[in-house]
Enzyme design. Structure first.
Site, PDB file in Angstrom:
ATOM      1  N   SER A 128       0.814  -1.215   0.000  1.00  0.00           N
ATOM      2  CA  SER A 128       0.000   0.000   0.000  1.00  0.00           C
ATOM      3  C   SER A 128       0.851   1.270   0.000  1.00  0.00           C
ATOM      4  O   SER A 128       0.369   2.340  -0.380  1.00  0.00           O
ATOM      5  CB  SER A 128      -0.953   0.015   1.199  1.00  0.00           C
ATOM      6  OG  SER A 128      -0.247   0.124   2.417  1.00  0.00           O
ATOM      7  N   LYS A 165       0.621   4.504   6.928  1.00  0.00           N
ATOM      8  CA  LYS A 165      -0.018   5.364   5.933  1.00  0.00           C
ATOM      9  C   LYS A 165       0.474   6.798   6.107  1.00  0.00           C
ATOM     10  O   LYS A 165       1.079   7.156   7.119  1.00  0.00           O
ATOM     11  CB  LYS A 165      -1.550   5.338   6.085  1.00  0.00           C
ATOM     12  CG  LYS A 165      -2.209   3.985   5.810  1.00  0.00           C
ATOM     13  CD  LYS A 165      -2.168   3.600   4.353  1.00  0.00           C
ATOM     14  CE  LYS A 165      -2.912   2.302   4.077  1.00  0.00           C
ATOM     15  NZ  LYS A 165      -2.202   1.127   4.649  1.00  0.00           N
TER      16      LYS A 165
END
Length: 208
Positions: A128, A165
């Site tokens: 990701s 993230k």
């Protein structure tokens, strides 16, 4: 006379105490030891400290928070004090990130190679964050903090999951952004989610 052997938990506690003393000028409380090292209770931290006192690594002193490093143990070499970081693998649901059950190994990595200095390594799972150069299997160097500014890459806990993230504040909402168009942003709703920042990305180690 050789130093008495230390368990992994005792070594981590001694290193934390030494670093805390150098930074703050006084010893940490049992609560701070337990929180920093993921001990299940204050009594566990107390038991570990008492073990270090019995082994001659720590001494009691009459001052407030009466602990100090004993003799030569307060003057260990930079390599002995700073040359290992805990490697965190899969984080058990609901457990502190530095809880013993989450630690796969202690790796010989100098924390001061990173700025700010790294407190632990986190094994990356998935792609990701691929476009930020963070790949599956990489070891993420993390500075332990509960705050971060907009745009920084963070280790975040969302309910029982830990994720890496990029943090973004957007008006009245908080987003966790991937760095891969194949993944969707995560919107954090404080009414539905328990959210906490566990640390900030400060570097990466990629094994051949």
């Amino acid at each position: 006379m050789p130093n008495p052997p230390l368990t992994e938990r005792q070594q981590r506690t001694l290193t934390f105490l030494r670093d805390y003393l150098q930074a703050q000028g006084l010893p940490p409380t049992l609560r701070e030891i337990a929180d920093a090292l993921g001990f299940p209770s204050h009594s566990s931290a107390q038991a570990c400290v008492e073990s270090l006192v019995r082994k001659g690594m720590l001494e009691r002193s009459p001052q407030h928070r009466g602990l100090r490093l004993s003799g030569d143990h307060g003057r260990v070499t930079r390599a002995a004090a700073l040359a290992a970081l805990p490697l965190i693998g899969r984080v058990a649901a609901g457990s502190p990130i530095l809880a013993e059950e989450n630690i796969e190994a202690q790796l010989e990595v100098e924390p001061a190679l990173f700025h700010p200095r790294a407190d632990y390594l986190l094994r990356v799972v998935g792609l990701s964050m691929r476009d930020a150069g963070i790949l599956d299997g990489d070891l993420l160097a993390v500075h332990r903090t509960h705050t971060a500014t907009d745009g920084q890459i963070v280790v975040a806990r969302l309910d029982d999951e830990v994720t890496v993230k990029r943090l973004k504040h957007e008006r009245d909402r908080l987003l966790l952004l991937p760095e891969n168009p194949d993944f969707d942003p995560i919107e954090v709703d404080p009414r539905r989610h328990e959210f906490a920042i566990e640390g900030r990305y400060v570097g990466i180690i990629r094994r051949a």
